[in-house]
Design a protein around this motif. Structure first.
Motif, PDB file in Angstrom:
ATOM      1  N   ALA A 103     -65.597  -6.865 -13.676  1.00  0.00           N
ATOM      2  CA  ALA A 103     -65.522  -8.176 -14.033  1.00  0.00           C
ATOM      3  C   ALA A 103     -66.790  -8.749 -15.009  1.00  0.00           C
ATOM      4  O   ALA A 103     -66.956  -9.405 -15.657  1.00  0.00           O
ATOM      5  CB  ALA A 103     -65.457  -9.196 -12.754  1.00  0.00           C
ATOM      6  N   THR A 145     -58.789  -8.573 -13.761  1.00  0.00           N
ATOM      7  CA  THR A 145     -58.294 -10.216 -13.781  1.00  0.00           C
ATOM      8  C   THR A 145     -59.383 -11.150 -13.205  1.00  0.00           C
ATOM      9  O   THR A 145     -59.115 -12.158 -13.744  1.00  0.00           O
ATOM     10  CB  THR A 145     -57.456  -9.784 -12.269  1.00  0.00           C
ATOM     11  OG1 THR A 145     -56.219  -8.873 -12.455  1.00  0.00           O
ATOM     12  CG2 THR A 145     -56.700 -11.057 -11.815  1.00  0.00           C
ATOM     13  N   LEU A 149     -61.012 -12.219 -16.507  1.00  0.00           N
ATOM     14  CA  LEU A 149     -60.043 -13.383 -17.427  1.00  0.00           C
ATOM     15  C   LEU A 149     -60.184 -14.640 -16.717  1.00  0.00           C
ATOM     16  O   LEU A 149     -60.047 -15.693 -17.177  1.00  0.00           O
ATOM     17  CB  LEU A 149     -58.739 -12.712 -17.340  1.00  0.00           C
ATOM     18  CG  LEU A 149     -58.624 -11.460 -18.120  1.00  0.00           C
ATOM     19  CD1 LEU A 149     -57.299 -10.640 -18.211  1.00  0.00           C
ATOM     20  CD2 LEU A 149     -58.685 -11.686 -19.672  1.00  0.00           C
ATOM     21  N   ILE A 150     -60.036 -14.599 -15.212  1.00  0.00           N
ATOM     22  CA  ILE A 150     -60.022 -16.077 -14.689  1.00  0.00           C
ATOM     23  C   ILE A 150     -61.607 -16.481 -14.959  1.00  0.00           C
ATOM     24  O   ILE A 150     -61.434 -17.988 -15.015  1.00  0.00           O
ATOM     25  CB  ILE A 150     -59.888 -15.624 -12.930  1.00  0.00           C
ATOM     26  CG1 ILE A 150     -58.379 -15.241 -12.981  1.00  0.00           C
ATOM     27  CG2 ILE A 150     -60.053 -16.783 -12.170  1.00  0.00           C
ATOM     28  CD1 ILE A 150     -57.981 -14.883 -11.474  1.00  0.00           C
ATOM     29  N   PHE A 170     -58.535  -3.009 -12.770  1.00  0.00           N
ATOM     30  CA  PHE A 170     -57.561  -4.097 -12.486  1.00  0.00           C
ATOM     31  C   PHE A 170     -57.836  -5.337 -12.024  1.00  0.00           C
ATOM     32  O   PHE A 170     -57.780  -6.450 -12.367  1.00  0.00           O
ATOM     33  CB  PHE A 170     -56.127  -3.523 -12.043  1.00  0.00           C
ATOM     34  CG  PHE A 170     -55.345  -2.730 -13.064  1.00  0.00           C
ATOM     35  CD1 PHE A 170     -54.774  -3.192 -14.327  1.00  0.00           C
ATOM     36  CD2 PHE A 170     -55.055  -1.389 -12.972  1.00  0.00           C
ATOM     37  CE1 PHE A 170     -54.433  -2.675 -15.108  1.00  0.00           C
ATOM     38  CE2 PHE A 170     -54.361  -0.618 -13.775  1.00  0.00           C
ATOM     39  CZ  PHE A 170     -53.764  -1.371 -15.085  1.00  0.00           C
ATOM     40  N   ALA A 171     -58.528  -5.251 -10.687  1.00  0.00           N
ATOM     41  CA  ALA A 171     -59.082  -6.664 -10.023  1.00  0.00           C
ATOM     42  C   ALA A 171     -60.143  -7.098 -10.856  1.00  0.00           C
ATOM     43  O   ALA A 171     -60.077  -8.223 -11.056  1.00  0.00           O
ATOM     44  CB  ALA A 171     -59.518  -6.045  -8.742  1.00  0.00           C
TER      45      ALA A 171
END
Length: 414
Positions: free
Chosen positions: A37, A356, A359-360, A352-353
């Motif tokens: 992230a 996500t 992106l958030i 993947f987490a």
């Protein structure tokens, strides 16, 4: 087919092992997710920043080049010469076949005296420039209303103007359409034939750049009209459009060489290309992005170490299981693959987490700050690839250790 079936069974076994140690697996996933992230957010901010800067630079025309007299020339004899080093006669030569790398050319004249801009009891402090019919295309200007200059407007010195949105609001605050209305510059009456579309240069203005002047607070006149107002045929500077970004440097060289030949070396000229600014932006943002990704990757490294530690613990706890599997026919390669699969699955799920979450976070920051955060497809793919590599790297040693046990020794362990 047999090899594929065995691989699927080993993956199922790896998933079962992760389910049996949910908390441990979850903590490993969180570590990888935070790292991915962070990398994704840095990449998105960089891409968004570049898009934002590019959008503002596009307001000058990406293929624009400028030629202006160099008043800081070290030769004292040239420095004291009067004039801009650019006259109307130069335009006829430069507009011919002398400069194949130049697509369009416009003189730009600045008004050499103060002039009051008004209509009725309303006033404007707009910048006034004289240009030709090609200037809008060169400068990447669009019209919100009306039309641009025509050649007859230039040659006939017609009293017509193009105005920016700020000028329209200052002089005609209640009018929805201002085409056909008039204004006065220095007491002379001019008719508005076009309103320029809004341009944003907020970033350039915030850093104090000369290009950050309000692009919407300007008035364009035929350059022949400004010549008449100035009382001479001097041209302040030239703005041209190169045939391509690659040809921009060559275009400035061609224009400068012709001018120096025409004026027999009496003047020196400064050449500026927007292409050089684009290279600078790429270099600066590229360096910032690289440093940000290195910094963000620290958390990814920590997550990878966490996966390695957890997999090492899992190997110790499952030595007897390893011995049983070997005793019933499992090969060292299959044991190695199973533990590698567990490490990679943890990293991929975390990847993947992390994507996500990235992106958030990008969407939330975009809403809060208004800054365009654009995660690229390349960034997403690289993030997933990195998560797989982290899994392989962090899981290889524990998997190799598991595969190295002898069946008899493994079965003897409690």
């Amino acid at each position: 087919m047999k090899g594929l079936r065995i691989s699927m069974e080993l993956i199922k076994e790896a998933l079962r092992a992760l389910r049996e140690n949910r908390l441990r697996s979850l903590l490993s996933v969180v570590g990888i997710a935070i790292g991915i992230a962070a990398v994704m957010t840095v990449s998105a901010v960089s891409s968004g920043g570049k898009a934002f800067v590019m959008k503002e630079l596009e307001t000058f025309g990406l293929r624009s080049v400028w030629i202006v007299r160099d008043y800081n020339d070290k030769d004292p004899n040239r420095r004291v010469r009067l004039g801009s080093g650019l006259v109307e006669q130069d335009l006829a030569v430069l507009g011919g076949d002398c400069c194949p790398s130049v697509r369009r050319l416009s003189p730009v004249l600045l008004l050499q005296k103060d002039a009051i801009i008004q209509w009725g009891n309303r006033y404007s402090n707009a910048d006034i420039k004289g240009v030709n019919a090609d200037f809008l295309s060169i400068n990447n200007d669009r019209l919100k209303q009306g039309r641009g200059f025509r050649k007859k407007d230039i040659s006939g010195r017609r009293p017509v103007v193009l105005i920016g949105e700020t000028v329209a609001k200052d002089l005609y605050p209640q009018a929805e359409r201002v085409i056909g209305r008039h204004l006065r510059i220095g007491g002379r009456k001019y008719r508005v034939i076009g309103v320029l579309q809004y341009k944003s240069r907020d970033l350039l203005a915030s850093i104090g750049s000369e290009g950050g002047d309000d692009a919407n607070n300007r008035i364009l006149l035929p350059y022949t009209v400004v010549q008449q107002m100035n009382g001479n045929r001097q041209i302040s500077y030239l703005q041209a459009e190169a045939v391509s970004l690659v040809e921009a440097e060559r275009a400035t060289a061609q224009l400068t060489q012709v001018l120096q030949r025409r004026h027999r070396g009496a003047y020196q000229y400064t050449q500026v290309t927007l292409a050089s600014y684009l290279k600078t932006v790429d270099r600066i943002l590229g360096g910032i992005t690289a440093m940000g990704i290195v910094a963000a990757s620290t958390s990814l490294l920590v997550g990878g170490i966490g996966v390695a530690g957890i997999m090492s613990t899992a190997v110790v706890e499952r030595i007897r299981e390893i011995g049983v599997r070997m005793a019933v026919g499992a090969t060292r390669r299959q044991i190695l693959f199973q533990f590698l699969a567990e490490a990679v699955l943890i990293s991929v799920i975390g990847g993947f987490a992390g994507l996500t979450i990235g992106l958030i976070l990008g969407g939330l920051l975009d809403l809060v700050t208004g800054f365009p955060l654009i995660p690229t497809t390349t960034g997403v793919l690289v993030g997933l690839l990195v998560s797989v590599l982290v899994g392989l790297a962090s899981g290889y040693y524990p998997a190799q250790r598991a595969a190295g046990f002898l069946p008899v020794e493994a079965l003897r362990r409690d």
